[in-house]
Design an enzyme around this catalytic site. Structure first.
Site, short mmCIF file in Angstrom:
data_model
loop_
_atom_site.label_atom_id
_atom_site.label_comp_id
_atom_site.label_asym_id
_atom_site.label_seq_id
_atom_site.Cartn_x
_atom_site.Cartn_y
_atom_site.Cartn_z
CG ASP A 167 48.39 56.09 -65.37
OD1 ASP A 167 47.40 55.11 -65.35
OD2 ASP A 167 49.38 56.53 -66.42
CG HIS A 198 46.66 53.10 -67.92
ND1 HIS A 198 46.71 54.04 -67.68
CD2 HIS A 198 45.84 53.11 -69.14
CE1 HIS A 198 47.20 54.80 -69.03
NE2 HIS A 198 46.93 53.83 -69.24
CB SER A 358 47.82 55.12 -72.03
OG SER A 358 46.51 56.10 -71.84
#
EC number: 3.4.21.-
Length: 412
Positions: A167, A198, A358
């Site tokens: 990520d 994120h 996600s």
């Protein structure tokens, strides 16, 4: 490549075939990177033949550079080399049209595809429990009906299992990780930090002490996306290679054994044969890989790595057991997991609320780590176990899509 807040819908179509090597072109919506390509070798090509091919490539490029000296800016040539499990061999780099034509003429080459941008995909007995959970998804995966506020789980909580988060990185110093998160590999820049947020949010759902499903799991950051949540497909594959090697003991051996490792990819882009083959190599190595289905409200067969059959592809559900309106769907989806308005960690301390497949995928990655900690068999077969345990709960899941919502088997 980027996270599955939004993945780019695309289908790769064969552009041409030259002496047996397919040259693929990206669909109309792909953000291709000029003159960047991924070259994938045939499966029966040996390491010796692969080495001979890349030696030829370097010699040819050097020869052309000498002839062109001063005439134009030279292409960078080969920038990454991949070898995953002895069944996926490839390289990527910057090549002009003439070089691509020469590469495609080699019998050892299976296909060539353009490199492109990928984005993150945001938009029992002996149980313990966590009351008043900070994120509804925790309670939902441990109870058969929606609306609960307690997370029921076995105190083993994924101890002894390693989760690789491919990520934007992880804020390893965040207090909710309790020292269980560390940096593995940074393929983007010189900053071992999550400047986007994120990856930290994803890791928090996988294994945060308060916000995670597997509260005892060890977490490893593999940074393949930048501060904007974007990266190249070739860079993502390099991160996949590193994580697989480390999980199998070929790197630092963090996981000690592939069967004690899980991986999460909350990212995606256009359908890519190269990405799918790399993902399959990870599964073939005995590693459980959870991936986000994508956020375009379309069939996930058009995205990678979501379209690879050997991974565990995850769609996003809402608090009332509906399909999130952004979530991709289709026959490649294995399960649904909470993905709308999920509270998890943010870099520097504190929390953030995000939506996307996600956010759904790390629920499955965390559940995978939790089940391995309970003694379940790891690897790609773990996805079948998760599907067997899941509840038939999702209303209007989408055409040709499962209605299964993950469940940890608590008995509640």
């Amino acid at each position: 490549m980027g996270f599955i807040t939004k993945a780019i819908p695309i289908v790769l179509a064969a552009l041409s075939t030259v002496n047996g090597a397919r040259i693929l072109e990206a669909g109309p919506h792909a953000e291709t990177i000029p003159n960047k390509y991924i070259v994938v070798m045939k499966k029966d090509v040996s390491e010796e033949s692969f080495s001979a091919h890349t030696t030829w490539l370097s010699q040819t490029l050097n020869s052309r550079l000498m002839r062109r000296a001063g005439s134009s800016k030279p292409m960078a040539g080969m920038q990454n080399k991949y070898s995953l499990g002895g069944i996926f061999r490839a390289y990527s780099g910057e090549f002009d049209d003439a070089m691509i034509k020469d590469i495609s003429s080699h019998d050892d080459v299976d296909f060539i595809e353009p490199d492109f941008v990928v984005r993150a995909t945001t938009n029992g007995t002996n149980l313990t429990h966590q009351d008043n959970v900070p994120s509804w998804g925790l309670a939902r995966v441990s109870t058969r009906k929606p609306g609960g506020t307690t997370y029921y789980y076995d105190p083993s909580a994924g101890k002894g299992v390693t989760a690789y988060v491919i990520d934007t990185g992880i804020d390893t110093k965040h207090e909710d990780f309790g020292g269980r998160a560390k940096w593995g590999k940074n393929l983007v820049d010189q900053m071992d930090e999550d400047c986007n947020g994120h990856g930290t949010h994803v890791a928090g759902t996988v294994g945060g002490t308060k916000y995670g499903l597997a509260k005892g799991v060890s977490l490893v950051a593999v940074k393949v996306l930048d501060c904007e949540g974007s990266g190249s497909n070739s860079g993502v594959i390099k991160g996949m290679e590193w994580a697989m090697m480390d999980a199998s003991g070929g790197g630092n051996g963090t996981a000690k054994a592939a069967g004690k490792a899980v991986m999460n990819m909350s990212l995606g882009g256009p359908r890519s044969e190269a990405t799918n083959q790399a993902a399959k190599a990870i599964s073939d190595a005995g590693i459980f890989l959870a991936v986000a289905a994508g956020n375009e409200n379309m069939d996930a067969q058009h995205s990678s790595p979501a379209s690879e059959p050997s991974v565990c592809t995850v769609a996003a559900s809402t608090k009332d057991d509906g399909k999130a309106n952004f979530s991709n769907f289709g026959s490649v989806v294995d399960v649904y997991a909470p993905g709308k308005d999920i509270v998890s960690l943010k870099p520097g301390g504190g929390t953030d609320t995000l939506s996307g497949t996600s956010m759904a995928s790390p629920h499955v990655c965390g559940l995978g780590a939790y089940l391995i900690g309970l003694g379940k068999q790891g690897g790609p077969g773990l996805c079948d176990t998760i599907k067997e345990m899941a509840n038939d709960a999702i209303q209007s899941p989408g055409e040709d899509t499962t209605s299964k919502l993950i469940y940890n088997g608590s008995g509640k």
